[in-house]
Design a protein around this motif. Structure first.
Motif, PDB file in Angstrom:
ATOM      1  N   ARG A 119       0.786  -1.155  -0.034  1.00  0.00           N
ATOM      2  CA  ARG A 119       0.087  -0.001  -0.162  1.00  0.00           C
ATOM      3  C   ARG A 119       0.668   1.204  -0.046  1.00  0.00           C
ATOM      4  O   ARG A 119       0.581   2.247  -0.747  1.00  0.00           O
ATOM      5  CB  ARG A 119      -1.042  -0.016   1.183  1.00  0.00           C
ATOM      6  CG  ARG A 119      -2.062  -1.096   1.106  1.00  0.00           C
ATOM      7  CD  ARG A 119      -2.810  -1.225   2.165  1.00  0.00           C
ATOM      8  NE  ARG A 119      -3.137   0.013   2.983  1.00  0.00           N
ATOM      9  CZ  ARG A 119      -3.549   0.048   4.504  1.00  0.00           C
ATOM     10  NH1 ARG A 119      -3.431  -0.986   5.016  1.00  0.00           N
ATOM     11  NH2 ARG A 119      -3.619   1.161   5.029  1.00  0.00           N
ATOM     12  N   VAL A 120       2.051   1.435   0.691  1.00  0.00           N
ATOM     13  CA  VAL A 120       2.885   2.295   0.941  1.00  0.00           C
ATOM     14  C   VAL A 120       3.428   2.501  -0.309  1.00  0.00           C
ATOM     15  O   VAL A 120       3.496   3.730  -1.059  1.00  0.00           O
ATOM     16  CB  VAL A 120       3.873   2.268   1.956  1.00  0.00           C
ATOM     17  CG1 VAL A 120       4.891   3.302   1.997  1.00  0.00           C
ATOM     18  CG2 VAL A 120       3.176   2.075   3.367  1.00  0.00           C
ATOM     19  N   GLN A 121       3.930   1.516  -1.040  1.00  0.00           N
ATOM     20  CA  GLN A 121       4.570   1.615  -2.317  1.00  0.00           C
ATOM     21  C   GLN A 121       3.515   1.966  -3.506  1.00  0.00           C
ATOM     22  O   GLN A 121       4.037   2.519  -4.315  1.00  0.00           O
ATOM     23  CB  GLN A 121       5.031   0.224  -2.783  1.00  0.00           C
ATOM     24  CG  GLN A 121       6.405  -0.248  -1.829  1.00  0.00           C
ATOM     25  CD  GLN A 121       6.852  -1.632  -2.215  1.00  0.00           C
ATOM     26  OE1 GLN A 121       6.159  -2.236  -2.901  1.00  0.00           O
ATOM     27  NE2 GLN A 121       8.082  -1.859  -1.808  1.00  0.00           N
ATOM     28  N   ASP A 172       0.179   5.333  -0.582  1.00  0.00           N
ATOM     29  CA  ASP A 172      -0.472   5.399   0.507  1.00  0.00           C
ATOM     30  C   ASP A 172       0.343   5.633   1.558  1.00  0.00           C
ATOM     31  O   ASP A 172       0.735   4.953   2.532  1.00  0.00           O
ATOM     32  CB  ASP A 172      -1.613   4.457   0.963  1.00  0.00           C
ATOM     33  CG  ASP A 172      -2.407   4.632   2.014  1.00  0.00           C
ATOM     34  OD1 ASP A 172      -2.297   5.748   2.787  1.00  0.00           O
ATOM     35  OD2 ASP A 172      -2.966   3.647   2.564  1.00  0.00           O
ATOM     36  N   VAL A 173       0.975   6.888   2.005  1.00  0.00           N
ATOM     37  CA  VAL A 173       2.101   7.118   2.636  1.00  0.00           C
ATOM     38  C   VAL A 173       1.579   7.071   3.942  1.00  0.00           C
ATOM     39  O   VAL A 173       2.266   6.525   4.784  1.00  0.00           O
ATOM     40  CB  VAL A 173       2.493   8.532   2.523  1.00  0.00           C
ATOM     41  CG1 VAL A 173       3.547   9.122   3.236  1.00  0.00           C
ATOM     42  CG2 VAL A 173       2.948   8.762   1.072  1.00  0.00           C
ATOM     43  N   ALA A 175      -0.018   4.758   5.315  1.00  0.00           N
ATOM     44  CA  ALA A 175      -0.081   3.510   5.995  1.00  0.00           C
ATOM     45  C   ALA A 175       1.219   3.035   6.460  1.00  0.00           C
ATOM     46  O   ALA A 175       1.222   2.085   7.268  1.00  0.00           O
ATOM     47  CB  ALA A 175      -0.331   2.635   4.480  1.00  0.00           C
ATOM     48  N   PHE A 176       2.241   3.893   6.260  1.00  0.00           N
ATOM     49  CA  PHE A 176       3.547   3.598   6.915  1.00  0.00           C
ATOM     50  C   PHE A 176       3.374   3.789   8.283  1.00  0.00           C
ATOM     51  O   PHE A 176       4.180   3.285   9.268  1.00  0.00           O
ATOM     52  CB  PHE A 176       4.435   4.434   6.029  1.00  0.00           C
ATOM     53  CG  PHE A 176       5.872   4.069   6.719  1.00  0.00           C
ATOM     54  CD1 PHE A 176       6.526   2.893   6.081  1.00  0.00           C
ATOM     55  CD2 PHE A 176       6.691   4.836   7.791  1.00  0.00           C
ATOM     56  CE1 PHE A 176       7.760   2.606   6.684  1.00  0.00           C
ATOM     57  CE2 PHE A 176       7.821   4.557   8.080  1.00  0.00           C
ATOM     58  CZ  PHE A 176       8.614   3.408   7.620  1.00  0.00           C
ATOM     59  N   ASP A 177       2.333   4.668   8.812  1.00  0.00           N
ATOM     60  CA  ASP A 177       2.289   4.859  10.209  1.00  0.00           C
ATOM     61  C   ASP A 177       1.998   3.473  11.081  1.00  0.00           C
ATOM     62  O   ASP A 177       2.403   3.244  12.148  1.00  0.00           O
ATOM     63  CB  ASP A 177       1.323   5.877  10.393  1.00  0.00           C
ATOM     64  CG  ASP A 177       1.659   7.270  10.014  1.00  0.00           C
ATOM     65  OD1 ASP A 177       2.841   7.438   9.780  1.00  0.00           O
ATOM     66  OD2 ASP A 177       0.760   8.510  10.057  1.00  0.00           O
ATOM     67  N   GLU A 178       1.084   2.576  10.384  1.00  0.00           N
ATOM     68  CA  GLU A 178       0.816   1.532  11.041  1.00  0.00           C
ATOM     69  C   GLU A 178       2.250   0.472  11.197  1.00  0.00           C
ATOM     70  O   GLU A 178       2.432   0.148  12.242  1.00  0.00           O
ATOM     71  CB  GLU A 178      -0.073   0.637  10.009  1.00  0.00           C
ATOM     72  CG  GLU A 178      -1.537   1.302   9.916  1.00  0.00           C
ATOM     73  CD  GLU A 178      -2.337   0.254   8.815  1.00  0.00           C
ATOM     74  OE1 GLU A 178      -2.262  -1.006   8.922  1.00  0.00           O
ATOM     75  OE2 GLU A 178      -3.017   0.871   8.050  1.00  0.00           O
ATOM     76  N   ALA A 199      13.769   3.851   6.336  1.00  0.00           N
ATOM     77  CA  ALA A 199      12.927   2.761   5.821  1.00  0.00           C
ATOM     78  C   ALA A 199      11.756   3.285   4.960  1.00  0.00           C
ATOM     79  O   ALA A 199      11.516   2.888   3.863  1.00  0.00           O
ATOM     80  CB  ALA A 199      12.341   1.667   7.025  1.00  0.00           C
ATOM     81  N   PHE A 200      11.531   4.485   5.441  1.00  0.00           N
ATOM     82  CA  PHE A 200      10.044   5.266   4.658  1.00  0.00           C
ATOM     83  C   PHE A 200      10.654   5.559   3.255  1.00  0.00           C
ATOM     84  O   PHE A 200       9.972   5.239   2.189  1.00  0.00           O
ATOM     85  CB  PHE A 200       9.614   6.216   5.434  1.00  0.00           C
ATOM     86  CG  PHE A 200       8.501   6.959   5.057  1.00  0.00           C
ATOM     87  CD1 PHE A 200       7.336   6.629   4.488  1.00  0.00           C
ATOM     88  CD2 PHE A 200       8.879   8.398   4.388  1.00  0.00           C
ATOM     89  CE1 PHE A 200       6.462   7.668   3.570  1.00  0.00           C
ATOM     90  CE2 PHE A 200       8.146   9.228   3.794  1.00  0.00           C
ATOM     91  CZ  PHE A 200       6.834   8.867   3.290  1.00  0.00           C
TER      92      PHE A 200
END
Lengths: 268, 206
Positions: free
Chosen positions: B20-22, B25-26, B28-31, B65-66
């Protein structure tokens, strides 16, 4: 915690498990979240440096560092060895190049020696060269093939100073052949003409000269004003010859000598 | 490498979020960040023994990582990949600040059953004396950890404190399983010597 561990039994693993209990409180995570958000936004906004892709490529190529480095070392070694051996392998080529560089000197010196007749000089120079050739060939061992004499060309070992001396000697020969023969015999001109001839074998006892001979050589040296410099700048040698050895001076030097029977008279 | 079914489930979930992040959906990285920040922080804290440094390094690891998540191809689990980033950042930090050792320790949470048992086994005191003993033990533990080399400390932290397997540690530290075992054995010997006053091998008389 192990089930069989008694209350009083404490191991290193138990002590290290205490560190798992070192945990930050909730306030810490609120602060962490705020800072994290700021850094994340800054990372999005901040342009990436231009060299970042190169680092990525470099890290991907890291696995090839060892083979590439080894190949580079091998190539460098090969080139070094090859360059080191090059002069030895092309000795004949070097000699021929030397001959080519000396060749114009002959014509220049012929031009310089206006007083000396051109045809006579060429003839005498060729004679000297041919004599040297004969000398080299005659001193060759019987077992050695003629290819050595072909490879080592006598003309190639002449320095510009030698050429100048040869020209002077030719001029002297043209005018006073006797004196020229005497000078050649006393001062060892043959050795000067071909000083580095590899095939010439000279008996060490022959090199031992009487004191009177050396004195005579010193006195005669004044007549040979051009000295061997070891350099290969032909223009320089011609200039020196033009400057230091004019026709009058040559004639004056020659006229100081007189040969009667077995005596050599020199007037100062 | 994913060892247990729980880990496998976790890895699958992580991979979904990563995709999703890729895809853009930025948020989503918070999860992922919330899911792993505590473990990453704990690992870095146990290696540095400094809470401020650990917080900074954890943030840096998560941001790295982000930024690099588009290059993550799922060949290993996201957790292993994130841990590798965090370990490398921490090793770089420790090598740069080799001479600087400031302890800034977290409070030991005595609500944890396991740690409460250990503390109870070591002291019968209560109240202020107990707190003093726990504080002293905590400092001794951190001193002993700091006496280990960076590599040995990493292996001990990942195995004994974070509970990772040898294979996972080998992947994270980019060395063989044998090397991990060897480093762990050597590190434990040193820790045993340093923490000898606190080690009880026999039953205490009551």
């Amino acid at each position: 915690m192990r089930n069989d561990r008694t209350k009083s039994q404490v191991t290193v693993e138990d002590l290290l498990s205490l560190k798992r209990a070192e945990r930050p409180d909730a306030e810490f995570w609120h602060q962490f979240e705020r800072e994290m958000r700021v850094k994340q936004l800054a990372a999005i906004v901040e342009p990436r440096p231009f060299w970042a892709p190169f680092i990525r490529v470099g890290s991907r190529m890291a696995r090839f560092q060892l083979p590439v480095g080894a190949t580079a070392i091998l190539a460098l070694t090969f080139l070094t060895v090859r360059e080191y051996r090059l002069p030895e392998a092309t000795d004949t080529q070097f000699i021929s190049q030397s001959v080519a560089s000396i060749a114009p000197v002959n014509t220049t010196e012929v031009a310089f020696a206006n007083t000396v007749e051109t045809t006579a000089q060429d003839t005498i120079t060729e004679n000297i060269v041919s004599e040297a050739n004969v000398m080299v060939a005659s001193n060759e061992p019987a077992a050695e093939p003629a290819s050595v004499a072909v490879e080592v060309q006598p003309e190639s070992v002449y320095s510009p100073a030698d050429e100048a001396i040869a020209a002077n000697l030719a001029a002297v020969r043209a005018k006073t052949p006797e004196l020229a023969r005497l000078i050649a015999r006393v001062s060892g001109v043959e050795e000067i003409i071909n000083p580095r001839s590899p095939s010439k074998v000279v008996d060490p006892l022959v090199r031992v000269k009487a004191p009177s001979t050396s004195r005579t050589s010193r006195l005669l040296a004044s007549a040979l004003l051009v000295k061997y410099t070891g350099g290969r700048d032909t223009r320089g040698s011609v200039t020196r010859v033009e400057r230091g050895l004019t026709e009058d001076r040559v004639y004056d030097s020659i006229s100081r000598f007189g040969v009667k029977a077995d005596r050599l008279a020199i007037s100062f | 490498m994913v060892s247990s079914p729980e880990r496998q489930q976790e890895a699958d979930s992580d991979w979904d979020i990563v995709q999703r992040v890729q895809a853009g959906d930025v948020a989503a990285f918070d999860e992922l960040s919330i899911r792993y920040r505590g473990r990453v922080y704990g690992m870095i804290y146990n290696m540095t023994s400094n809470r401020e440094d650990a917080a900074d390094l954890t943030q840096d690891a998560l941001i790295k990582a982000f930024q690099s998540i588009n290059r993550f191809q799922g060949q290993s689990s996201f957790f292993t990949w994130l841990y590798r980033i965090a370990v490398n950042s921490t090793l770089t930090h420790l090598r740069k600040n080799r001479r600087r050792t400031f302890f800034s320790l977290e409070k030991v949470n005595e609500d944890d059953r396991q740690s409460a048992e250990v503390i109870e086994a070591l002291t019968d005191n209560t109240g202020a004396e107990r707190n003093t003993f726990v504080k002293e033990l905590q400092e001794k533990l951190n001193e002993a950890m700091q006496k280990l080399s960076i590599r040995h400390r990493t292996v001990v932290t990942l195995f004994e404190i974070d509970g990772l397997g040898h294979q996972e540690i080998a992947e994270i530290t980019n060395c063989s399983v044998g090397t991990v075992r060897s480093r762990l054995h050597y590190a434990k010997q040193i820790l045993q010597a340093e923490l000898q006053p606190y080690i009880r091998n026999e039953k205490r008389p009551h």
